[in-house]
Design a protein around this motif. Structure first.
Motif, PDB file in Angstrom:
ATOM      1  N   MET A 281      84.255 -17.890  11.568  1.00 39.81           N
ATOM      2  CA  MET A 281      83.690 -18.718  12.462  1.00 39.81           C
ATOM      3  C   MET A 281      82.188 -18.887  12.280  1.00 39.81           C
ATOM      4  O   MET A 281      81.691 -17.827  12.049  1.00 39.81           O
ATOM      5  CB  MET A 281      83.978 -18.536  13.857  1.00 39.81           C
ATOM      6  CG  MET A 281      83.541 -19.595  14.885  1.00 39.81           C
ATOM      7  SD  MET A 281      84.085 -19.007  16.433  1.00 39.81           S
ATOM      8  CE  MET A 281      83.177 -20.085  17.581  1.00 39.81           C
ATOM      9  N   GLN A 282      81.483 -19.950  11.928  1.00 39.23           N
ATOM     10  CA  GLN A 282      80.128 -19.924  11.734  1.00 39.23           C
ATOM     11  C   GLN A 282      79.258 -21.093  12.473  1.00 39.23           C
ATOM     12  O   GLN A 282      79.700 -22.158  12.730  1.00 39.23           O
ATOM     13  CB  GLN A 282      79.976 -20.025  10.235  1.00 39.23           C
ATOM     14  CG  GLN A 282      78.285 -20.064   9.845  1.00 39.23           C
ATOM     15  CD  GLN A 282      78.309 -20.477   8.291  1.00 39.23           C
ATOM     16  OE1 GLN A 282      79.039 -20.135   7.430  1.00 39.23           O
ATOM     17  NE2 GLN A 282      76.878 -20.836   8.084  1.00 39.23           N
ATOM     18  N   GLY A 283      78.586 -20.485  13.219  1.00 42.73           N
ATOM     19  CA  GLY A 283      77.457 -21.462  13.768  1.00 42.73           C
ATOM     20  C   GLY A 283      76.428 -22.197  12.886  1.00 42.73           C
ATOM     21  O   GLY A 283      76.128 -21.380  11.895  1.00 42.73           O
ATOM     22  N   PHE A 284      75.769 -23.146  13.164  1.00 42.35           N
ATOM     23  CA  PHE A 284      75.033 -23.854  12.062  1.00 42.35           C
ATOM     24  C   PHE A 284      74.110 -24.900  12.578  1.00 42.35           C
ATOM     25  O   PHE A 284      74.511 -25.538  14.021  1.00 42.35           O
ATOM     26  CB  PHE A 284      75.658 -24.378  10.828  1.00 42.35           C
ATOM     27  CG  PHE A 284      76.637 -25.652  11.138  1.00 42.35           C
ATOM     28  CD1 PHE A 284      76.152 -27.132  10.806  1.00 42.35           C
ATOM     29  CD2 PHE A 284      77.583 -25.450  11.803  1.00 42.35           C
ATOM     30  CE1 PHE A 284      76.749 -28.080  10.928  1.00 42.35           C
ATOM     31  CE2 PHE A 284      78.425 -26.898  11.917  1.00 42.35           C
ATOM     32  CZ  PHE A 284      77.625 -28.231  11.703  1.00 42.35           C
ATOM     33  N   LEU A 285      73.075 -25.225  12.152  1.00 42.52           N
ATOM     34  CA  LEU A 285      72.152 -26.231  12.517  1.00 42.52           C
ATOM     35  C   LEU A 285      71.880 -27.208  11.246  1.00 42.52           C
ATOM     36  O   LEU A 285      71.824 -26.669  10.436  1.00 42.52           O
ATOM     37  CB  LEU A 285      70.852 -25.671  13.128  1.00 42.52           C
ATOM     38  CG  LEU A 285      71.056 -25.121  14.224  1.00 42.52           C
ATOM     39  CD1 LEU A 285      69.489 -24.350  14.571  1.00 42.52           C
ATOM     40  CD2 LEU A 285      71.425 -25.537  15.500  1.00 42.52           C
ATOM     41  N   ALA A 286      71.995 -28.440  11.712  1.00 45.17           N
ATOM     42  CA  ALA A 286      71.741 -29.501  10.724  1.00 45.17           C
ATOM     43  C   ALA A 286      70.607 -29.328   9.646  1.00 45.17           C
ATOM     44  O   ALA A 286      70.527 -29.353   8.679  1.00 45.17           O
ATOM     45  CB  ALA A 286      71.871 -31.015  11.290  1.00 45.17           C
ATOM     46  N   ALA A 287      69.615 -28.938  10.422  1.00 43.36           N
ATOM     47  CA  ALA A 287      68.135 -28.817   9.759  1.00 43.36           C
ATOM     48  C   ALA A 287      68.191 -28.025   8.706  1.00 43.36           C
ATOM     49  O   ALA A 287      67.476 -28.008   7.683  1.00 43.36           O
ATOM     50  CB  ALA A 287      67.128 -28.603  10.780  1.00 43.36           C
ATOM     51  N   THR A 288      69.088 -26.802   8.487  1.00 43.61           N
ATOM     52  CA  THR A 288      69.212 -25.605   7.559  1.00 43.61           C
ATOM     53  C   THR A 288      69.767 -26.399   6.338  1.00 43.61           C
ATOM     54  O   THR A 288      69.621 -25.759   5.019  1.00 43.61           O
ATOM     55  CB  THR A 288      70.320 -24.590   8.118  1.00 43.61           C
ATOM     56  OG1 THR A 288      69.788 -24.188   9.347  1.00 43.61           O
ATOM     57  CG2 THR A 288      70.346 -23.678   7.124  1.00 43.61           C
ATOM     58  N   TYR A 289      70.468 -27.586   6.581  1.00 44.10           N
ATOM     59  CA  TYR A 289      71.028 -28.260   5.406  1.00 44.10           C
ATOM     60  C   TYR A 289      70.144 -29.604   4.713  1.00 44.10           C
ATOM     61  O   TYR A 289      70.792 -30.268   4.130  1.00 44.10           O
ATOM     62  CB  TYR A 289      72.394 -28.489   5.810  1.00 44.10           C
ATOM     63  CG  TYR A 289      73.396 -27.167   5.775  1.00 44.10           C
ATOM     64  CD1 TYR A 289      74.033 -26.736   4.861  1.00 44.10           C
ATOM     65  CD2 TYR A 289      73.461 -26.681   7.080  1.00 44.10           C
ATOM     66  CE1 TYR A 289      74.795 -25.349   4.871  1.00 44.10           C
ATOM     67  CE2 TYR A 289      73.925 -25.386   7.296  1.00 44.10           C
ATOM     68  CZ  TYR A 289      74.903 -24.893   6.240  1.00 44.10           C
ATOM     69  OH  TYR A 289      75.306 -23.615   6.473  1.00 44.10           O
ATOM     70  N   TYR A 290      69.086 -29.669   5.451  1.00 42.81           N
ATOM     71  CA  TYR A 290      68.314 -31.164   4.970  1.00 42.81           C
ATOM     72  C   TYR A 290      68.023 -31.262   3.611  1.00 42.81           C
ATOM     73  O   TYR A 290      67.976 -32.235   3.158  1.00 42.81           O
ATOM     74  CB  TYR A 290      67.259 -31.107   5.859  1.00 42.81           C
ATOM     75  CG  TYR A 290      67.445 -31.864   7.281  1.00 42.81           C
ATOM     76  CD1 TYR A 290      68.696 -32.389   7.567  1.00 42.81           C
ATOM     77  CD2 TYR A 290      66.631 -31.725   8.322  1.00 42.81           C
ATOM     78  CE1 TYR A 290      69.078 -32.884   8.940  1.00 42.81           C
ATOM     79  CE2 TYR A 290      66.843 -32.105   9.776  1.00 42.81           C
ATOM     80  CZ  TYR A 290      67.864 -32.614   9.687  1.00 42.81           C
ATOM     81  OH  TYR A 290      68.262 -33.253  11.060  1.00 42.81           O
ATOM     82  N   HIS A 291      68.143 -30.009   2.742  1.00 42.70           N
ATOM     83  CA  HIS A 291      67.845 -30.033   1.448  1.00 42.70           C
ATOM     84  C   HIS A 291      69.010 -30.943   0.689  1.00 42.70           C
ATOM     85  O   HIS A 291      68.894 -31.466  -0.234  1.00 42.70           O
ATOM     86  CB  HIS A 291      67.652 -28.775   0.745  1.00 42.70           C
ATOM     87  CG  HIS A 291      68.824 -27.639   0.868  1.00 42.70           C
ATOM     88  ND1 HIS A 291      69.247 -27.283   2.148  1.00 42.70           N
ATOM     89  CD2 HIS A 291      69.646 -27.636   0.111  1.00 42.70           C
ATOM     90  CE1 HIS A 291      70.250 -26.439   2.027  1.00 42.70           C
ATOM     91  NE2 HIS A 291      70.710 -26.671   0.766  1.00 42.70           N
ATOM     92  N   LEU A 292      70.026 -30.886   1.474  1.00 39.47           N
ATOM     93  CA  LEU A 292      71.076 -31.581   0.852  1.00 39.47           C
ATOM     94  C   LEU A 292      71.404 -33.118   1.203  1.00 39.47           C
ATOM     95  O   LEU A 292      72.221 -33.784   0.764  1.00 39.47           O
ATOM     96  CB  LEU A 292      72.685 -31.040   1.251  1.00 39.47           C
ATOM     97  CG  LEU A 292      72.778 -29.451   0.702  1.00 39.47           C
ATOM     98  CD1 LEU A 292      74.167 -28.970   1.659  1.00 39.47           C
ATOM     99  CD2 LEU A 292      72.767 -29.241  -0.733  1.00 39.47           C
ATOM    100  N   TYR A 293      69.985 -33.631   1.898  1.00 42.45           N
ATOM    101  CA  TYR A 293      70.313 -34.910   2.207  1.00 42.45           C
ATOM    102  C   TYR A 293      70.392 -35.936   1.294  1.00 42.45           C
ATOM    103  O   TYR A 293      71.490 -36.957   1.234  1.00 42.45           O
ATOM    104  CB  TYR A 293      69.001 -35.230   3.223  1.00 42.45           C
ATOM    105  CG  TYR A 293      69.073 -36.798   3.737  1.00 42.45           C
ATOM    106  CD1 TYR A 293      69.854 -36.900   4.809  1.00 42.45           C
ATOM    107  CD2 TYR A 293      67.974 -37.560   3.505  1.00 42.45           C
ATOM    108  CE1 TYR A 293      69.817 -38.285   5.351  1.00 42.45           C
ATOM    109  CE2 TYR A 293      68.008 -38.813   4.091  1.00 42.45           C
ATOM    110  CZ  TYR A 293      69.231 -39.138   5.117  1.00 42.45           C
ATOM    111  OH  TYR A 293      68.811 -40.506   5.693  1.00 42.45           O
TER     112      TYR A 293
END
Length: 345
Positions: A281-293
């Motif tokens: 189970m992992q929590g996450f925020l979209a901003a951490t992945y914005y490099h993949l936009y």
């Protein structure tokens, strides 16, 4: 650029909130003015006209006086949130007058944004610009990161999504179907359940308000158990899901909307499932992945244009409707992605 001074209507937080927010906790300020240019000597700034504002559950955290991971809004100042805006003046090398951008902006008619690294320039204007508050903006990235990066789906897996007709859930469900998964979603009304099955192509859906026993409801929908759970709700729903997870199941914890307005938040009752079933189970925020936009757009834009993904919006007109629109997402009144139109494009 004109040096004209214009009135600048704003939505601000009037009081910090405990429990459920009320419309009286927000205020519309009509007395402010703004010059429609970046002030002399201000580098790397843009002056924007806001077109669309996004109503997002995480904003509830910023309405409390305590810092729950997101800093509180300033009282009497415009709320800050995701939006789509048109650049009216710029001293930033990446933006010129007439460009469109999405990202963080003020809940007001016009905003001065300094160092706009929080903005993404909109290169594709052949889709509705409002989609950049939703499927082509933060909610789309949230769905993409949580489903593909965290849950790593395989064809034939069993996927469950709570709050499935919302801004993020509707996208996750369609990504899951395109990945060859069996998909079930839950929502809070018959209208939303019909939307999940008939518009978004979910295999099955149920109204959680009509289920006296959520564990039994999930057992009925997933006799073989759940491989992937996209978590938007928390509380009793999470308890029921853990009891129904399969060995080495994955949970992407995107949000827990059932908890945001509680003064005392609920615990989870049986985490032993995580141990014995080897659940991740992992929590996450979209901003951490914005490099993949850019990678996300490469996938999402063709799906949208080919009609393989549909996106449902719930649109309110005018900044005056901002307070009631934002609060509507906490009572489930919205059907699809809730957003406010501030000005015509």
């Amino acid at each position: 650029m004109s040096d004209q001074e214009v009135s600048n209507k704003r939505v601000a937080l009037k009081n910090y909130v405990t429990g459920f927010p009320k419309e009286s906790d927000l205020q519309i300020i009509t007395t402010d003015t703004i010059r429609l240019r970046v002030p002399e000597g201000t580098k790397d700034a843009v002056l924007v006209k806001n077109l669309y504002l996004s109503c997002d559950p995480y904003m509830r955290e910023r309405m409390s006086a305590s810092d729950g991971g997101f800093p509180p809004f300033e009282l009497g100042k415009p709320l800050i949130g995701y939006g789509v805006a048109k650049i009216l003046d710029s001293t930033h090398p990446n933006y010129k007058k007439g460009d469109f951008a999405w990202g963080f902006t003020g809940w007001e008619e016009y905003s001065l944004i300094v160092s706009p690294q929080i903005l993404f320039k909109i290169e594709h204007t052949d889709v509705p610009l409002s989609y950049y508050t939703g499927i082509l903006g933060m909610p789309g990235m949230t769905a993409y990161a949580g489903f593909y990066e965290i849950c790593t789906p395989k064809k034939g897996e069993y996927v469950y999504i709570s709050a499935a007709s919302g801004a993020v859930g509707q996208i996750v469900g369609q990504f899951a179907k395109l990945s060859g998964c069996y998909v079930v979603g839950s929502a809070g009304s018959k209208e939303k359940v019909d939307l999940l099955k008939n518009t978004f192509g979910f295999d099955e859906a149920f109204n959680y308000k009509e289920e006296p026993d959520l564990t039994a409801a999930l057992k009925r929908c997933f006799p073989e158990g759940i491989d992937i759970y996209f978590e938007n709700v928390g509380g009793k729903m999470l308890d029921a899901v853990l009891a129904n997870m399969r060995i080495r199941g994955r949970i992407a914890a995107c949000g827990m909307i059932s908890q945001y307005n509680l003064e005392k938040r609920e615990g989870v009752h049986d985490l032993t499932h995580i141990v014995f079933k080897e659940i991740r189970m992992q929590g996450f925020l979209a901003a951490t992945y914005y490099h993949l936009y850019p990678k996300f757009l490469e996938m999402a834009l063709p799906y949208l244009k080919q009609g393989k993904i549909v996106y449902v919006e719930d649109i309110a007109e005018g900044l005056e409707s901002g307070p009631s629109s934002l609060l509507s997402i906490f009572t489930g009144k919205n059907v699809g992605k809730k957003l406010v139109v501030v000005a015509p494009e």
